[in-house]
Enzyme design. Structure first.
Site, PDB file in Angstrom:
ATOM      1  N   LYS A 212     -70.202 -14.287  -3.265  1.00  0.00           N
ATOM      2  CA  LYS A 212     -70.376 -14.157  -4.712  1.00  0.00           C
ATOM      3  C   LYS A 212     -69.046 -14.257  -5.454  1.00  0.00           C
ATOM      4  O   LYS A 212     -68.037 -13.742  -4.968  1.00  0.00           O
ATOM      5  CB  LYS A 212     -71.031 -12.806  -5.012  1.00  0.00           C
ATOM      6  CG  LYS A 212     -72.413 -12.702  -4.405  1.00  0.00           C
ATOM      7  CD  LYS A 212     -72.886 -11.273  -4.299  1.00  0.00           C
ATOM      8  CE  LYS A 212     -74.142 -11.216  -3.443  1.00  0.00           C
ATOM      9  NZ  LYS A 212     -74.470  -9.839  -3.035  1.00  0.00           N
TER      10      LYS A 212
ATOM     11  N   ARG B 244     -75.501   0.086   1.177  1.00  0.00           N
ATOM     12  CA  ARG B 244     -74.210   0.631   0.707  1.00  0.00           C
ATOM     13  C   ARG B 244     -74.040   0.284  -0.763  1.00  0.00           C
ATOM     14  O   ARG B 244     -74.868  -0.411  -1.340  1.00  0.00           O
ATOM     15  CB  ARG B 244     -73.083  -0.010   1.507  1.00  0.00           C
ATOM     16  CG  ARG B 244     -73.180  -1.547   1.432  1.00  0.00           C
ATOM     17  CD  ARG B 244     -71.969  -2.262   1.900  1.00  0.00           C
ATOM     18  NE  ARG B 244     -72.235  -3.673   2.121  1.00  0.00           N
ATOM     19  CZ  ARG B 244     -72.188  -4.619   1.196  1.00  0.00           C
ATOM     20  NH1 ARG B 244     -71.904  -4.302  -0.045  1.00  0.00           N
ATOM     21  NH2 ARG B 244     -72.447  -5.883   1.502  1.00  0.00           N
TER      22      ARG B 244
ATOM     23  N   GLY C 229     -71.783 -11.667   5.416  1.00  0.00           N
ATOM     24  CA  GLY C 229     -70.653 -12.382   4.817  1.00  0.00           C
ATOM     25  C   GLY C 229     -70.836 -13.881   4.809  1.00  0.00           C
ATOM     26  O   GLY C 229     -69.873 -14.638   4.787  1.00  0.00           O
TER      27      GLY C 229
ATOM     28  N   HIS D 105     -71.502 -19.098   0.200  1.00  0.00           N
ATOM     29  CA  HIS D 105     -72.369 -17.924   0.272  1.00  0.00           C
ATOM     30  C   HIS D 105     -71.670 -16.629  -0.129  1.00  0.00           C
ATOM     31  O   HIS D 105     -72.160 -15.537   0.136  1.00  0.00           O
ATOM     32  CB  HIS D 105     -72.987 -17.758   1.670  1.00  0.00           C
ATOM     33  CG  HIS D 105     -73.722 -18.974   2.140  1.00  0.00           C
ATOM     34  ND1 HIS D 105     -74.752 -19.533   1.430  1.00  0.00           N
ATOM     35  CD2 HIS D 105     -73.561 -19.734   3.238  1.00  0.00           C
ATOM     36  CE1 HIS D 105     -75.197 -20.590   2.076  1.00  0.00           C
ATOM     37  NE2 HIS D 105     -74.486 -20.756   3.177  1.00  0.00           N
TER      38      HIS D 105
ATOM     39  N   LYS E 253     -81.213  -8.379  10.761  1.00  0.00           N
ATOM     40  CA  LYS E 253     -81.948  -9.066   9.690  1.00  0.00           C
ATOM     41  C   LYS E 253     -83.396  -9.351  10.046  1.00  0.00           C
ATOM     42  O   LYS E 253     -84.254  -9.404   9.158  1.00  0.00           O
ATOM     43  CB  LYS E 253     -81.227 -10.341   9.317  1.00  0.00           C
ATOM     44  CG  LYS E 253     -79.917 -10.061   8.620  1.00  0.00           C
ATOM     45  CD  LYS E 253     -79.293 -11.359   8.236  1.00  0.00           C
ATOM     46  CE  LYS E 253     -78.462 -11.162   7.009  1.00  0.00           C
ATOM     47  NZ  LYS E 253     -78.110 -12.439   6.424  1.00  0.00           N
TER      48      LYS E 253
ATOM     49  N   LYS F 262     -87.538 -21.030   5.663  1.00  0.00           N
ATOM     50  CA  LYS F 262     -87.602 -22.193   4.781  1.00  0.00           C
ATOM     51  C   LYS F 262     -86.315 -22.188   3.962  1.00  0.00           C
ATOM     52  O   LYS F 262     -85.867 -21.140   3.508  1.00  0.00           O
ATOM     53  CB  LYS F 262     -88.818 -22.079   3.859  1.00  0.00           C
ATOM     54  CG  LYS F 262     -88.891 -23.198   2.868  1.00  0.00           C
ATOM     55  CD  LYS F 262     -90.325 -23.614   2.592  1.00  0.00           C
ATOM     56  CE  LYS F 262     -90.371 -24.937   1.839  1.00  0.00           C
ATOM     57  NZ  LYS F 262     -90.025 -26.095   2.673  1.00  0.00           N
TER      58      LYS F 262
ATOM     59  N   GLU G  24     -81.903  -7.759  -1.684  1.00  0.00           N
ATOM     60  CA  GLU G  24     -81.520  -9.100  -2.142  1.00  0.00           C
ATOM     61  C   GLU G  24     -82.674 -10.091  -2.002  1.00  0.00           C
ATOM     62  O   GLU G  24     -83.354 -10.113  -0.968  1.00  0.00           O
ATOM     63  CB  GLU G  24     -80.320  -9.608  -1.346  1.00  0.00           C
ATOM     64  CG  GLU G  24     -79.085  -8.743  -1.522  1.00  0.00           C
ATOM     65  CD  GLU G  24     -77.800  -9.398  -1.029  1.00  0.00           C
ATOM     66  OE1 GLU G  24     -76.731  -9.022  -1.512  1.00  0.00           O
ATOM     67  OE2 GLU G  24     -77.865 -10.280  -0.141  1.00  0.00           O
TER      68      GLU G  24
ATOM     69  N   LEU H  30     -84.642 -22.827   0.687  1.00  0.00           N
ATOM     70  CA  LEU H  30     -85.032 -23.028  -0.719  1.00  0.00           C
ATOM     71  C   LEU H  30     -83.999 -23.932  -1.392  1.00  0.00           C
ATOM     72  O   LEU H  30     -82.802 -23.779  -1.180  1.00  0.00           O
ATOM     73  CB  LEU H  30     -85.153 -21.677  -1.424  1.00  0.00           C
ATOM     74  CG  LEU H  30     -86.186 -20.741  -0.780  1.00  0.00           C
ATOM     75  CD1 LEU H  30     -86.078 -19.330  -1.332  1.00  0.00           C
ATOM     76  CD2 LEU H  30     -87.603 -21.255  -0.989  1.00  0.00           C
TER      77      LEU H  30
ATOM     78  N   GLU I 193     -82.316  -9.963   2.402  1.00  0.00           N
ATOM     79  CA  GLU I 193     -81.741  -8.858   3.173  1.00  0.00           C
ATOM     80  C   GLU I 193     -81.582  -7.632   2.297  1.00  0.00           C
ATOM     81  O   GLU I 193     -81.695  -7.708   1.071  1.00  0.00           O
ATOM     82  CB  GLU I 193     -80.391  -9.246   3.790  1.00  0.00           C
ATOM     83  CG  GLU I 193     -79.286  -9.463   2.777  1.00  0.00           C
ATOM     84  CD  GLU I 193     -77.902  -9.484   3.421  1.00  0.00           C
ATOM     85  OE1 GLU I 193     -77.746  -9.050   4.575  1.00  0.00           O
ATOM     86  OE2 GLU I 193     -76.966  -9.923   2.735  1.00  0.00           O
TER      87      GLU I 193
HETATM   88  P1  ADP Z   1     -75.264 -12.763   4.363  1.00  0.00           P
HETATM   89  O1  ADP Z   1     -75.713 -11.457   4.896  1.00  0.00           O
HETATM   90  O2  ADP Z   1     -74.409 -13.508   5.348  1.00  0.00           O
HETATM   91  O3  ADP Z   1     -74.643 -12.657   3.002  1.00  0.00           O
HETATM   92  P2  ADP Z   1     -77.803 -13.648   3.215  1.00  0.00           P
HETATM   93  O4  ADP Z   1     -79.059 -13.669   3.987  1.00  0.00           O
HETATM   94  O5  ADP Z   1     -77.642 -12.553   2.225  1.00  0.00           O
HETATM   95  O6  ADP Z   1     -76.571 -13.673   4.233  1.00  0.00           O
HETATM   96  O7  ADP Z   1     -77.636 -15.034   2.474  1.00  0.00           O
HETATM   97  C1  ADP Z   1     -76.445 -15.326   1.765  1.00  0.00           C
HETATM   98  C2  ADP Z   1     -76.634 -16.541   0.885  1.00  0.00           C
HETATM   99  O8  ADP Z   1     -77.067 -17.676   1.686  1.00  0.00           O
HETATM  100  C3  ADP Z   1     -77.712 -16.390  -0.163  1.00  0.00           C
HETATM  101  O9  ADP Z   1     -77.265 -15.744  -1.320  1.00  0.00           O
HETATM  102  C4  ADP Z   1     -78.061 -17.855  -0.404  1.00  0.00           C
HETATM  103  O10 ADP Z   1     -77.043 -18.447  -1.177  1.00  0.00           O
HETATM  104  C5  ADP Z   1     -77.999 -18.482   0.978  1.00  0.00           C
HETATM  105  N1  ADP Z   1     -79.325 -18.436   1.667  1.00  0.00           N
HETATM  106  C6  ADP Z   1     -79.768 -17.493   2.529  1.00  0.00           C
HETATM  107  N2  ADP Z   1     -81.043 -17.741   2.927  1.00  0.00           N
HETATM  108  C7  ADP Z   1     -81.431 -18.873   2.303  1.00  0.00           C
HETATM  109  C8  ADP Z   1     -82.652 -19.644   2.256  1.00  0.00           C
HETATM  110  N3  ADP Z   1     -83.738 -19.309   2.970  1.00  0.00           N
HETATM  111  N4  ADP Z   1     -82.681 -20.753   1.478  1.00  0.00           N
HETATM  112  C9  ADP Z   1     -81.595 -21.116   0.746  1.00  0.00           C
HETATM  113  N5  ADP Z   1     -80.433 -20.447   0.739  1.00  0.00           N
HETATM  114  C10 ADP Z   1     -80.331 -19.334   1.495  1.00  0.00           C
END
Ligand code: ADP
Length: 447
Positions: free
Chosen positions: A237, A291, A164, A235, A116, A201, A275, A203, A287
């Site tokens: 969906k 796929r 995940g 986290h 990442k 940060k 994403e 959000l 990220e």
């Molecule tokens: P993974 O690869 O484990 O799915 P992600 O980076 O895609 O991790 O993040 C998954 C979820 O985590 C996001 O959809 C969001 O809900 C939360 N998240 C990730 N980064 C942040 C952030 N900087 N601020 C707030 N929520 C976050």
């Protein structure tokens, strides 16, 4: 075009890929564990090979067995679906070394996006907006404190090798930071064998918006619009829709264009998803998945394009069947992930499905590998099906979804269907007014 494709997956996605192969006149081979001998994808495939006992590491993640199955059956390509080996760069490399096509990007592209930190660096270089945070891994607590103070609390600590939804910790103040760093590092080390973490940060009320992209491997990139996947639990969906109720046409075209150009510059090949978190009109890259995604059918519903056909075409060297200007968006689509889980506690509920009846009619699609009498094995994830509903606009889509959920019958096990029946009647959901924390709050209030 390929003569024979081996599908290295199970469940609804194995069936989904199999259907695309059949339409294209391609022979199919499926692999399965001993626990999946009765699975629908095994019944419908032209050939099947048992590759090991139930645990995934001995079967669906066993690269040697899968390569051997390709050689025995003469498969010239492998579709990895999602999960399992779909984002395993070594698998892509090994297949290439055996002259078997991996239906997906190159091992190198998987590697960049699988890390990442490297992915974020690459995104930034390609002109994609990212979440403010550390430039790379943070190893010293002192450095972490300095970065967190500069970007402002709350911050989130994330595992570079994460996936995940695991290995993430929020720190609301400097007092929380040390513990958050330590827990994130040890969780990441245990789950991924790599304890590198970085800071972003946090959000407060973003939406999760992702852009479906495709590269033809020859420098052309297109986007298929966005999906809104803000309704999440831990986290993960739960409900996805396209288009996002939060974006206007201008924002959609802007972020789609940024992503398509980045994919072209990267020389990327195949399907990918970029994403973002979206807050106050700004997009922040989190990220890229290299796929097919679970939620790809909502994009298929509004574009009318079969994304698995496109993956197979691109991997076989035939290029994309569409140019950007051919991709048009029609109406609205929503997907509900139906899991074999308790709808309130989400504890898995494996067992035998005594009765399975799916809804039908205009605008309804059910992707599922289960049937009446099917016994859900306890070894794999709990997704048993996806209900995808399409309407001319969001209001029609929601009306149809409500009706389809009423028709859906799954007896013998617990499923998340009752949750969706509640959600479809909720005013915030009806208004499209929700962020990534909405569902957790809703579930907590219901207790
Ligand atoms: P993974 O690869 O484990 O799915 P992600 O980076 O895609 O991790 O993040 C998954 C979820 O985590 C996001 O959809 C969001 O809900 C939360 N998240 C990730 N980064 C942040 C952030 N900087 N601020 C707030 N929520 C976050």
């Amino acid at each position: 075009m390929f003569q024979k494709i081996l599908i290295a997956n199970r469940g609804e996605i194995a069936l989904r890929v199999l259907r695309a192969c059949k339409e294209l006149g391609i022979q199919t081979v499926v692999v399965h564990s001993t626990a999946d001998a009765d699975a629908m994808h095994v019944r419908l495939a032209d050939e099947s090979v048992c590759i090991g006992p139930p645990p995934s590491r001995d079967s669906y993640l066993n690269i040697h067995q899968i390569v051997a199955a390709c050689e025995i059956t003469g498969a010239d390509a492998v579709h990895p679906g999602y999960g399992f080996l779909s984002e395993n760069a070594k698998f892509a490399d090994i297949l290439a070394a055996h002259n078997i096509t991996f239906i997906g990007p190159t091992g190198d592209h998987i590697r960049i996006m699988g890390d990442k930190i490297e992915a974020k660096r690459t995104a930034k270089r390609l002109g994609i907006p990212v979440v403010p945070g550390s430039d790379g891994a943070v190893t010293e607590d002192k450095e972490a404190k300095r970065i967190a103070a500069a970007i402002g609390y709350p911050v989130i600590i994330k595992a570079s090798a994460g996936g995940g939804g695991r290995g993430m910790k929020v720190a609301r103040s400097e007092a929380d930071l040390e513990v958050a760093l330590q827990t994130a590092r040890s969780e990441a080390g245990a789950a991924f064998g790599d304890d590198a973490v970085y800071i972003e940060k946090y959000l407060q009320k973003p939406r999760h918006i992702e852009v479906q992209v495709f590269g033809d491997g020859a420098g052309r990139g297109v986007h298929f619009g966005e999906r809104d996947c803000s309704l999440q639990r831990r986290h993960q969906k739960v409900w996805e829709e396209a288009p996002s109720p939060a974006l206007n046409a201008e924002e959609r075209a802007h972020i789609g264009g940024v992503c398509a150009r980045a994919i072209a510059d990267l020389g990327y090949s195949g399907a990918g998803t970029i994403e973002f978190l979206y807050e106050d009109g700004q997009f922040y890259f989190i990220e890229m998945n290299t796929r097919l995604q679970v939620e790809h059918p909502v994009t298929e519903a509004i574009t009318g394009i079969d994304l698995v056909h496109e993956q197979i075409r691109v991997a076989s060297g035939g290029g994309l069947s569409v140019r950007q200007e051919d991709i048009r968006f029609h109406g609205h689509a929503i997907e509900c992930r139906i899991n074999a889980e308790d709808p309130r506690t989400f504890t898995p509920s494996p067992g035998t499905i005594t009765h399975f009846h799916t809804p039908g009619g205009l605008g309804i699609r059910v992707d599922s590998g289960v049937y009446s009498g099917y016994k859900i094995p306890p070894y794999y994830d709990s997704l048993i099906g996806k209900l995808i509903v399409h309407g001319r606009n969001r209001v029609e889509c929601m009306m149809r979804l409500r009706r389809a959920l009423d028709e859906f019958v799954v007896d013998g096990i617990k499923t998340t269907l009752p949750l969706f029946r509640d959600l479809v009647g909720n005013a915030d959901i009806a208004n499209g007014d929700y962020d990534i924390h909405w569902l957790e709050k809703y579930l907590a209030e219901g207790d």
